[in-house]
Design a protein around this motif. Structure first.
Motif, PDB file in Angstrom:
ATOM      1  N   ASP A 151      -3.296  27.558   4.721  1.00 46.30           N
ATOM      2  CA  ASP A 151      -2.326  27.476   3.628  1.00 46.30           C
ATOM      3  C   ASP A 151      -1.062  26.754   4.105  1.00 46.30           C
ATOM      4  N   TYR A 152      -1.274  25.619   4.770  1.00 45.39           N
ATOM      5  CA  TYR A 152      -0.177  24.859   5.365  1.00 45.39           C
ATOM      6  C   TYR A 152       0.672  24.211   4.272  1.00 45.39           C
ATOM      7  N   PRO A 153       1.985  24.405   4.322  1.00 45.06           N
ATOM      8  CA  PRO A 153       2.845  23.865   3.262  1.00 45.06           C
ATOM      9  C   PRO A 153       3.108  22.370   3.394  1.00 45.06           C
ATOM     10  N   ALA A 154       3.464  21.746   2.268  1.00 52.17           N
ATOM     11  CA  ALA A 154       3.923  20.349   2.310  1.00 52.17           C
ATOM     12  C   ALA A 154       5.209  20.322   3.114  1.00 52.17           C
ATOM     13  N   ARG A 155       5.377  19.306   3.932  1.00 54.03           N
ATOM     14  CA  ARG A 155       6.555  19.213   4.804  1.00 54.03           C
ATOM     15  C   ARG A 155       7.405  18.004   4.424  1.00 54.03           C
ATOM     16  N   GLY A 156       8.693  18.028   4.818  1.00 52.12           N
ATOM     17  CA  GLY A 156       9.610  16.946   4.527  1.00 52.12           C
ATOM     18  C   GLY A 156      10.402  17.177   3.259  1.00 52.12           C
ATOM     19  N   GLU A 157      10.465  18.411   2.796  1.00 54.56           N
ATOM     20  CA  GLU A 157      11.064  18.758   1.509  1.00 54.56           C
ATOM     21  C   GLU A 157      12.572  18.987   1.570  1.00 54.56           C
ATOM     22  N   TYR A 158      13.138  19.136   2.769  1.00 50.29           N
ATOM     23  CA  TYR A 158      14.556  19.489   2.909  1.00 50.29           C
ATOM     24  C   TYR A 158      15.464  18.308   2.540  1.00 50.29           C
ATOM     25  N   THR A 159      16.438  18.568   1.675  1.00 51.09           N
ATOM     26  CA  THR A 159      17.360  17.518   1.240  1.00 51.09           C
ATOM     27  C   THR A 159      18.820  17.861   1.495  1.00 51.09           C
ATOM     28  N   GLY A 160      19.089  18.960   2.177  1.00 48.96           N
ATOM     29  CA  GLY A 160      20.471  19.387   2.447  1.00 48.96           C
ATOM     30  C   GLY A 160      21.122  18.585   3.556  1.00 48.96           C
ATOM     31  N   ALA A 161      22.320  19.001   3.896  1.00 48.80           N
ATOM     32  CA  ALA A 161      23.083  18.340   4.956  1.00 48.80           C
ATOM     33  C   ALA A 161      22.380  18.475   6.298  1.00 48.80           C
ATOM     34  N   VAL A 162      22.537  17.453   7.121  1.00 50.32           N
ATOM     35  CA  VAL A 162      21.969  17.488   8.476  1.00 50.32           C
ATOM     36  C   VAL A 162      23.041  17.164   9.491  1.00 50.32           C
ATOM     37  N   PRO A 206       0.787  -1.235   0.000  1.00 52.22           N
ATOM     38  CA  PRO A 206       0.000   0.000   0.000  1.00 52.22           C
ATOM     39  C   PRO A 206       0.820   1.287   0.000  1.00 52.22           C
ATOM     40  N   GLY A 207       0.218   2.305  -0.562  1.00 56.10           N
ATOM     41  CA  GLY A 207       0.759   3.657  -0.508  1.00 56.10           C
ATOM     42  C   GLY A 207      -0.372   4.651  -0.686  1.00 56.10           C
ATOM     43  N   VAL A 208      -0.293   5.760   0.028  1.00 58.08           N
ATOM     44  CA  VAL A 208      -1.299   6.813  -0.043  1.00 58.08           C
ATOM     45  C   VAL A 208      -0.568   8.115  -0.358  1.00 58.08           C
ATOM     46  N   PHE A 209      -1.012   8.801  -1.415  1.00 57.79           N
ATOM     47  CA  PHE A 209      -0.346  10.017  -1.883  1.00 57.79           C
ATOM     48  C   PHE A 209      -1.385  11.099  -2.149  1.00 57.79           C
ATOM     49  N   LEU A 210      -1.121  12.279  -1.644  1.00 57.76           N
ATOM     50  CA  LEU A 210      -1.936  13.441  -1.954  1.00 57.76           C
ATOM     51  C   LEU A 210      -1.101  14.306  -2.894  1.00 57.76           C
ATOM     52  N   VAL A 211      -1.577  14.450  -4.135  1.00 56.39           N
ATOM     53  CA  VAL A 211      -0.836  15.143  -5.176  1.00 56.39           C
ATOM     54  C   VAL A 211      -1.568  16.429  -5.538  1.00 56.39           C
ATOM     55  N   ARG A 212      -0.868  17.557  -5.424  1.00 54.72           N
ATOM     56  CA  ARG A 212      -1.447  18.862  -5.742  1.00 54.72           C
ATOM     57  C   ARG A 212      -1.747  18.971  -7.234  1.00 54.72           C
ATOM     58  N   THR A 213      -2.557  19.925  -7.597  1.00 54.89           N
ATOM     59  CA  THR A 213      -2.956  20.094  -8.986  1.00 54.89           C
ATOM     60  C   THR A 213      -1.781  20.425  -9.903  1.00 54.89           C
ATOM     61  N   ASP A 214      -0.683  20.925  -9.351  1.00 56.49           N
ATOM     62  CA  ASP A 214       0.497  21.212 -10.171  1.00 56.49           C
ATOM     63  C   ASP A 214       1.386  19.976 -10.345  1.00 56.49           C
ATOM     64  N   GLY A 215       0.921  18.816  -9.857  1.00 53.92           N
ATOM     65  CA  GLY A 215       1.666  17.566 -10.021  1.00 53.92           C
ATOM     66  C   GLY A 215       2.746  17.330  -8.987  1.00 53.92           C
ATOM     67  N   THR A 216       2.764  18.133  -7.933  1.00 52.17           N
ATOM     68  CA  THR A 216       3.770  17.946  -6.886  1.00 52.17           C
ATOM     69  C   THR A 216       3.172  17.196  -5.694  1.00 52.17           C
ATOM     70  N   LEU A 217       4.045  16.518  -4.996  1.00 47.80           N
ATOM     71  CA  LEU A 217       3.629  15.735  -3.824  1.00 47.80           C
ATOM     72  C   LEU A 217       3.346  16.643  -2.641  1.00 47.80           C
ATOM     73  N   TYR A 218       2.202  16.433  -2.004  1.00 47.88           N
ATOM     74  CA  TYR A 218       1.872  17.138  -0.774  1.00 47.88           C
ATOM     75  C   TYR A 218       2.061  16.222   0.439  1.00 47.88           C
ATOM     76  N   PHE A 219       1.619  14.982   0.316  1.00 44.86           N
ATOM     77  CA  PHE A 219       1.645  14.026   1.429  1.00 44.86           C
ATOM     78  C   PHE A 219       1.882  12.637   0.870  1.00 44.86           C
ATOM     79  N   ALA A 220       2.634  11.822   1.617  1.00 39.63           N
ATOM     80  CA  ALA A 220       2.829  10.427   1.214  1.00 39.63           C
ATOM     81  C   ALA A 220       2.964   9.542   2.435  1.00 39.63           C
ATOM     82  N   SER A 221       2.435   8.337   2.310  1.00 39.05           N
ATOM     83  CA  SER A 221       2.613   7.297   3.316  1.00 39.05           C
ATOM     84  C   SER A 221       2.721   5.975   2.570  1.00 39.05           C
ATOM     85  N   VAL A 222       3.833   5.279   2.788  1.00 38.36           N
ATOM     86  CA  VAL A 222       4.099   4.025   2.090  1.00 38.36           C
ATOM     87  C   VAL A 222       4.332   2.934   3.131  1.00 38.36           C
ATOM     88  N   GLN A 223       3.700   1.760   2.938  1.00 36.05           N
ATOM     89  CA  GLN A 223       3.827   0.652   3.870  1.00 36.05           C
ATOM     90  C   GLN A 223       4.531  -0.545   3.229  1.00 36.05           C
TER      91      GLN A 223
END
Length: 179
Positions: A168-179, A128-145
């Motif tokens: 107007d809450y933004p999609a989260r989890g977008e950061y890909t830089g160094a941690v 299973p996987g659940v994805f909420l995709v915005r009208t511009d084709g970008t990912l807003y939310f995802a959950s994969v099992q």
């Protein structure tokens, strides 16, 4: 690499039972499309889960969200699942290529014979996987099992959409830089 919020999702063009060809890029909801990948007819947990999505599809629609449930099952097995769920509002897509399932970050399992409900598992199928995709084709939310258990609750998602849209809450989890 998993899909990233605020980034484009892979293309998704799939046949549906009663709604022609589904093309995610051509969807025009007010807010987003909820794409729910399920294991297939052999999965009793999927049937229960999709009954809840069928029940709440009008609530999602009120919030500007279209819905579709997709598996790698063929048309006949998909129709049997749609009938089991009592689908009237929820669209069902079928024949998901497993290579495309992998592009979406879904896990693929091997069949292990007949399930507890007496239905043969396919040789290979996606988990299973659940994805909420915005009208511009970008990912807003995802959950994969990796298993059929412990999936996001659709009722909670409906409530969250009210908050998300109001603030107007933004999609989260977008950061890909160094941690």
């Amino acid at each position: 690499m998993p899909l990233l919020p605020r980034q484009p999702v892979p293309g998704l063009i799939i046949d549906t039972l009663d709604h022609g060809t589904f093309d995610l890029a051509s969807e025009t909801p007010d807010f987003a499309t909820l794409v729910v990948f399920y294991r297939g007819l052999h999965c009793p947990i999927c049937a229960t889960y999709l009954k809840e999505l069928e029940r709440l599809t009008p609530d999602f629609a009120e919030r500007g969200v279209t819905t579709i449930a997709i598996s790698s099952d063929g048309e006949e097995r998909t129709r049997a699942m749609a009938e089991k769920v009592g689908a009237t509002a929820l669209r069902f897509g079928y024949g998901l290529p497993l290579g495309l399932a992998r592009e979406w970050g879904l896990y693929v399992s091997t069949g292990r014979g007949t399930t507890s409900i007496g239905i043969e598992e396919p040789e290979l199928f996606s988990e299973p996987g659940v994805f909420l995709v915005r009208t511009d084709g970008t990912l807003y939310f995802a959950s994969v099992q990796t298993m059929p258990f412990v999936r996001p609750h659709f009722q909670e998602m409906v409530g969250a959409l009210d908050f998300v849209r109001k603030n107007d809450y933004p999609a989260r989890g977008e950061y890909t830089g160094a941690v």
